[in-house]
Each structure stands twice: as structure tokens, then as C-alpha cells.
Design a protein around this motif. Sequence first.
Motif, PDB file in Angstrom:
ATOM      1  N   LYS A 172      32.258 -53.049  37.747  1.00 18.14           N
ATOM      2  CA  LYS A 172      31.219 -53.405  37.263  1.00 18.14           C
ATOM      3  C   LYS A 172      30.987 -52.605  36.120  1.00 18.14           C
ATOM      4  CE  LYS A 172      26.309 -54.602  37.561  1.00 18.14           C
ATOM      5  NZ  LYS A 172      25.210 -54.782  38.311  1.00 18.14           N
ATOM      6  N   GLY A 173      30.910 -51.274  36.153  1.00 16.97           N
ATOM      7  CA  GLY A 173      30.841 -50.247  35.026  1.00 16.97           C
ATOM      8  C   GLY A 173      31.932 -50.357  34.392  1.00 16.97           C
ATOM      9  N   VAL A 174      33.245 -50.174  34.623  1.00 21.76           N
ATOM     10  CA  VAL A 174      34.483 -50.147  33.977  1.00 21.76           C
ATOM     11  C   VAL A 174      34.307 -51.298  32.922  1.00 21.76           C
ATOM     12  CG1 VAL A 174      36.895 -50.374  33.980  1.00 21.76           C
ATOM     13  CG2 VAL A 174      35.719 -48.910  35.536  1.00 21.76           C
ATOM     14  N   THR A 175      34.057 -52.552  33.312  1.00 25.52           N
ATOM     15  CA  THR A 175      34.060 -53.684  32.748  1.00 25.52           C
ATOM     16  C   THR A 175      33.197 -53.464  31.333  1.00 25.52           C
ATOM     17  OG1 THR A 175      34.498 -55.141  34.489  1.00 25.52           O
ATOM     18  CG2 THR A 175      33.705 -56.344  32.581  1.00 25.52           C
ATOM     19  N   TYR A 176      32.179 -53.256  31.505  1.00 27.52           N
ATOM     20  CA  TYR A 176      31.197 -53.385  30.341  1.00 27.52           C
ATOM     21  C   TYR A 176      31.597 -52.107  29.576  1.00 27.52           C
ATOM     22  CZ  TYR A 176      28.646 -57.026  32.506  1.00 27.52           C
ATOM     23  OH  TYR A 176      28.146 -58.446  33.125  1.00 27.52           O
ATOM     24  N   THR A 177      32.086 -51.063  30.284  1.00 24.40           N
ATOM     25  CA  THR A 177      32.419 -49.733  29.346  1.00 24.40           C
ATOM     26  C   THR A 177      33.876 -50.064  28.560  1.00 24.40           C
ATOM     27  OG1 THR A 177      31.590 -48.265  31.065  1.00 24.40           O
ATOM     28  CG2 THR A 177      33.308 -47.611  29.390  1.00 24.40           C
ATOM     29  N   GLN A 178      34.570 -50.962  29.089  1.00 27.31           N
ATOM     30  CA  GLN A 178      35.685 -51.474  28.446  1.00 27.31           C
ATOM     31  C   GLN A 178      35.580 -52.513  27.429  1.00 27.31           C
ATOM     32  OE1 GLN A 178      38.067 -52.865  31.601  1.00 27.31           O
ATOM     33  NE2 GLN A 178      39.465 -50.796  31.900  1.00 27.31           N
ATOM     34  N   VAL A 179      34.524 -53.195  27.378  1.00 28.88           N
ATOM     35  CA  VAL A 179      34.019 -54.139  26.213  1.00 28.88           C
ATOM     36  C   VAL A 179      33.764 -53.183  24.919  1.00 28.88           C
ATOM     37  CG1 VAL A 179      32.185 -55.685  25.354  1.00 28.88           C
ATOM     38  CG2 VAL A 179      33.236 -56.066  27.747  1.00 28.88           C
TER      39      VAL A 179
END
Length: 588
Positions: free
Chosen positions: A172-179
Motif C-alpha cells: 500500500k505504501g510502496v504503491t503510492y510512493t511509486q506514483v
Amino acid sequence: MDQFVLNWIFIGATFAVYIGIAIWARAGSTSEFYAANRGINPTVNGMATAADWMSAASFISMAGLIAFTGYDNSSFLMGWTGGYVLLAMLLAPYLRKFGKFTVPEFIGDRFYSPTARMVAVICLIVCSVTYVIGQMQGVGVAFSRFLEVDNTTGLLIGAGVVFCYAVLGGMKGVTYTQVAQYVVLIIAYTIPAIFISLQLTGNPIPALGLFSEHTASGEPLLARLDTVVQELGFAEYTGHHGSTLNMVLFTLSLMIGTAGLPHVIIRFFTVPKVADARWSAGWALVFIALLYLTAPAVGAMARLNLIDTVYPNGTAEAPIAYEDRPQWMATWEETGLLTFTDANDDGLIQWYNAGSDSFAATAEERGWAGSELNVNRDILVLANPEIANLPGWVIALVAAGGLAAALSTAAGLLLAISGAISHDLIKGQLNPSISESGELLWARIAMAGAIAVAVYLGLNPPGFAAQTVALAFGLAAASIFPALMMGIFSKRVNNHGAVAGMLAGLLVTLLYIFLHKGWFFIPGTNSFSDADPLLGPIKSTSFGAIGAMVNFAVAYAVSNSTEEPPQDIQDLVDSIRVPRGAGAAVDH
């Protein structure tokens, strides 16, 4: 403002954003940690997937590979983007419909075999660790150049940032950070390219500028580049220099290797619906294309700018004096990635193809005693703004972009490793009755341990680390991709065939790579072998496609000589492929 301060401001601001997102998106369950609770919008997931894929290799290395080789290395672009087409059409929607968290879990359930699951775990960890070494090395180089800290300090800072948003947030955190990282890296890549395209061709779109007229000479830019590289004994930039068979197999290996990389596949487990998985892959292709369509222009223009720096008068007979070199060269010399050796003691910088027989007489006539400039191809993108004399804020932006690319992929790889250890090894094999909170704790412990290993390997890389990039693709192409394809599209392949196929593809690929790269010790020689390709022109980087063929052949041969899979497994394959509610066709 001082360039050092600008670098710290841009990099520090982006790091603050990444950590802030991690705190906001902290995972509270295994579903959130492994698959972001399957609630990611397909467009958002496509952007995160693009950031996950576009690593330091894409951001930093790819344009350098194209710049120094030319046309032949367009196979990187075709192979990597083609892999996403395979994902969108053949794998992503079906794996999402299966509804599991990890690739080894699908392989273990589909082939009703803990052994198959463990083989997949081993392949996943080897592929991911290989990639992580490259990402951490990229972080160290970027920090040492732009923030003037030593490699160890840079690695520790980068690892600390990844720890904050990956361990806390999980998928969850990685996804939005990758955006956020995608936004940073695409802006950092395209803005310098636009500036340089305007300088050289007057065209603000780099992909079009590549085929435009070179303003200074009045020739087409690629024609001008062909002329100047051949004047220095290098091969024609737009020519094809290698084996067509090897190039085709290399492109195919990159395609099926991309489609088989677990850290890419798990991104498609995060969307709400099966159709969203296909849309995610489509959006990922769009976002990747924004960088990949620009990369050939960046490579060609950087090569031309670099040559014009060494030969500022437009002729190969008048190189620049070493003491008159621009400041960017002196700065990069401090990193050791650009070096100069005055072979003939004339104080001038000669840079040419010393291995060219046709150019040897010309070099001797000019009194040149060897090519004196050694430029690491990985510095081209990072040094591009300095070579073109762009503003300091652009240089700082590129530094932030390079770190965003390296950290985004490192986080995805570490997440794949964490899931394999906590979900497939601990919950799947060692302690099936573990509670959800216990599994989440182990997932975070595994992530922290993976980060520690990544830092260690980044500080102490194997001597052949740079060569093992091919190993990751070869392993994924030869072992994981065929298993997934057969698991989805064949009801006849059983557990014996799947395990035998994966092991055969894995071992034959490892054997070929090790023989070709010379990593086998030969008794009596006190040295490592330096073998030529064993199969005509086929290099180790291209052998993944052959390994995949071996996997398919062995799996089908073994399966057809043993019992059929149980009926419930055959029904499972049908349920994965056939849309829910579909029935037989009715004649009217």
C-alpha cells in the motif's frame, strides 16, 4: 544558489514526500501489506508499475547503452516494452482472477506441489537479489556524485528511506510512493531532453528532434552523428553490427523475462477487478513509453554532445587540451567514472576507437598512442545537463530522478522477497497456522532483513555483479514464465512436469551463462575460463529464450508420460481462463 545546496533541496524534498506517504498509507493487515487490499485504481497502478519497472537501469543505463552502441541496443526498448504486452494479454488478468498474493503461491497451488512452490521461491529470490545489487549501487553513485558523501553513507541514507516507506507501508505504501517517484523521474528525464533537443535541433519534442536537422551542421542529426563517430573509428551509429539471430533471441529473452519477473507481476494483484489488471498493464505501457520514446534521443544527443566537447572545432584532428576541459569533466573525474590518461604526453584529449584496424593508420599519422578518455556509459544521463550547460536546478532535478528510479524498483524487489519469505516459506511451509498479525510481523522482519542484505551486497558486490543483469532475466524467462503460461493455458501439465521443467530451464540457463561468462574454474589452469558462446552467435544474455524452450519441452514430455492432474486442478484451470457465467455456445 550553490549547486550542492540545490541538490540537497531537491533530493531532501522528494525524500520527505516519500516518507510522508508511507506514514499516511501504513499497512495494517497482510492484505494491505501484500496487495494494498486490492483497492488500487488501474491508472494509479499503471503509474506505480511504470516506476517499479523503470529502475536505475532504465533511467541511468539504458540511454548510455544506446549512446555507445547505437541501433543494436534498441532491442532493450523492444524487449522490455514487449514484455508488458505479454503481461497484459497472457498473464495479468488470469493471475489476478486466481486471487492469491504471490507468484510462488500460484505455482504451488496450480501444480499442487510444495516443491514447485519452493523452486519458484528460489528463482524469485535470486532474480530479485540480483536486481537489488544494481539498484543499491546506483543509489551509492548518485549520492557520492551529487551530495558529496561517500558510497557507504549514500547507501545507508537510501536504505533508510526505503526502510521507512516499504516496511511501514508494504504494498500500500510502496504503491503510492511509486506514483510520486514516477512523477519525479519522468519530469527529471524529459525536461533536460527537451532543453537539449531545442539546443541541437530546435525541436522541443526529443523523439522528433532525433529525426530533425542538426542546427549547427544543417545535416539530419543522425547523419551528423554517423559522420562524427566514423571519423573516430567507431562503428556507424545507425548500422546493425551483430548477429540477427542473437538480437532476436535477446529481444525475446527480455520480453519473456520481463513478463516473468515476480516484482512486476505482483503489482497486478493490487487492483479490484480482473479487467483492471489488463487496464493496469495498458496504462503501464503508456507511462513507460513516455520515457522509452525519449531514451533513444537522449542517447544519440548525449553521444554527439560528448564528442563535440572533446573536439570543439568540429574536426577529429583538433581535440581539446586537458587543461581546458569543462568543469563537468573535472567533477566526474573525482568519482572515477570518467578518467584521462595522457598516452602520448601532448596535453590533448584523444578519444577514438583504438581497436579499429581501419583507423589505426590514421591514429598513427596523427601521433595518437591510444584512446585517452574512458567514459563510464552509466554517467551520460546524469551528466547530460552539465554537458549541455543547463541550469543548476535541472541538474538537481536529474539527481532526484535518478534516486527515485533506483529506490522505486528497490522497494518493489524487496517487497517481492518479503512476500516470498513470510507468505510462501513461513506461512506456506514452516508454520501454516500462524496468525495474521504474526505473518504481518514476519513480513516486516523479512523486509528489514532483505534491506540489510541489499545494503551489504551494495557495499560488497560480487566481482561479476555487473554481468549478472542477464542472470535475472534468464532465470525468470527460463523458469517462472513457462510455469505461469502452462499453469494458465494447459490442463495436462502436472506437478512432475512443472518441477522438472523449471529445474531443467533453470539449470541449463545457469550452465550456459556460467560457461559463457567464464565463471567455472578449470582444473590445471589456475584461472577461470573465458569461453566463447557454445551455440554459434548466441550470447548468455540471449539464452533465456532457449532455456524457456527447454522448460516447455521437458514439462510436456514428463507430464505426458505421467498421470493427469486431478480433476479439481483441471477445473481450477478452467475457472481461471473462462469468464464467470460463460457457457457453451448455442446454435440457433
